[in-house]
Design an enzyme around this catalytic site. Sequence first.
Site, PDB file in Angstrom:
ATOM      1  N   GLU A 224       0.812  -1.223   0.000  1.00 42.12           N
ATOM      2  CA  GLU A 224       0.000   0.000   0.000  1.00 42.12           C
ATOM      3  C   GLU A 224       0.842   1.269   0.000  1.00 42.12           C
ATOM      4  OE1 GLU A 224      -3.491   0.177  -0.119  1.00 42.12           O
ATOM      5  OE2 GLU A 224      -3.274  -1.952  -0.561  1.00 42.12           O
ATOM      6  N   GLU A 233      -1.501   9.860   0.069  1.00 40.89           N
ATOM      7  CA  GLU A 233      -1.837   9.515  -1.306  1.00 40.89           C
ATOM      8  C   GLU A 233      -1.144  10.462  -2.273  1.00 40.89           C
ATOM      9  OE1 GLU A 233      -5.840   8.907  -4.083  1.00 40.89           O
ATOM     10  OE2 GLU A 233      -5.996   9.240  -1.923  1.00 40.89           O
ATOM     11  N   ASN A 271     -14.615   6.602   7.034  1.00 45.05           N
ATOM     12  CA  ASN A 271     -13.580   5.742   7.599  1.00 45.05           C
ATOM     13  C   ASN A 271     -12.781   6.474   8.679  1.00 45.05           C
ATOM     14  OD1 ASN A 271     -13.831   3.178   6.284  1.00 45.05           O
ATOM     15  ND2 ASN A 271     -13.174   4.170   4.397  1.00 45.05           N
TER      16      ASN A 271
END
Length: 371
Positions: A224, A233, A271
Amino acid sequence: MQIRWRRAAVAAVGTLVLGLLSVLPASPAAAATGQISGLAGKCVDVAGAGTANGTAVQLYDCNGTPAQQWNVGADGTIRALGKCLDVTGNSTASGAQLQLWDCTGGPNQQWVVTAARDIVNPQADKCADVTGNNSANSTRLQIWTCTGGANQKWTAPATGGGGTPSGFVVSEAQFNQMFPNRNSFYTYSGLTAALGAYPAFTTTGSDTVRKQEAAAFLANVNHETGGLVYVVEQNTANYPTYCDWSQSYGCPAGQAAYYGRGPIQLSWNFNYKAAGDALGIDLLGNPWLVQNDSAVAWKTGLWYWNTQSGPGTMTPHNAMVNSAGFGQTIRSINGSLECDGRNPAQVQSRVDAYQRFTSILGVTPGANLYC
């Protein structure tokens, strides 16, 4: 490298967390017993050798009595006289005092002894501290923001669960071998400080199973984050897309504040809300904590691993401890994009890392590696 986040099911997170805490064993699964010494060479001591709930925990001349014999367990507890080291009132505030209390398995009784000789309460993300840097006998112990000061440094018995100072089955040397090019943000101490949030992680089952779970978690994290290189990100164009305004709480930190961060690249406002609620941290209001605090970042990864099944049918933790195999961890993390032939190259990348990490830990990878 564009790292995407799967919309995870967030129902009943609190129930899942409480369920994990409720299965703590009545006594540590693996432990070491002895004195804990600190400032001025003095010891952590139970005042008057009392066993009543609320008895003060203090600094005192080392004397070898049972009031100074602490059992440092791989389950995250630190015990003396049959009771647990406890943060008063389940507080996370600096200055909350330490006491002795019946062992409940609560997060205010979870501790991580780091390689840097800190004793950290992961719920508060604070260190055991001698009040006022005062080395006089009977000075109370408290929790305080970790400063690295002498009044927060302790020499404690080494725990079981693999023989590392933190009790984690992966040593710092092995961690560094796994991630030779990692970003300095992703510290080993940050990871070990986060472990107490989910005490069943890498403490369930045989030594082989515990090491396989650690390798599986770190292999997925490796994939990831590009080898623990990326904290946030990389595709900034995606940032405004992770706000679901249909949620009643909205996006208080801003439309573009909920982009992927941390070892599992947590994203979406729902989340951040679910992870923050489970961990007792306001991540909905302050999502930047995930990119600024290493322990918080690791906790979000452990939250997903231990409580979320994503597009799979089980949590990654359950997949490893119940012998479903590494392939099911991939399914639970990114199965809708990678499994069942959708992206075999990405699956292979994860499997390769898992096999490499199990080799470093000296265990077999087991069966069912693919999804």
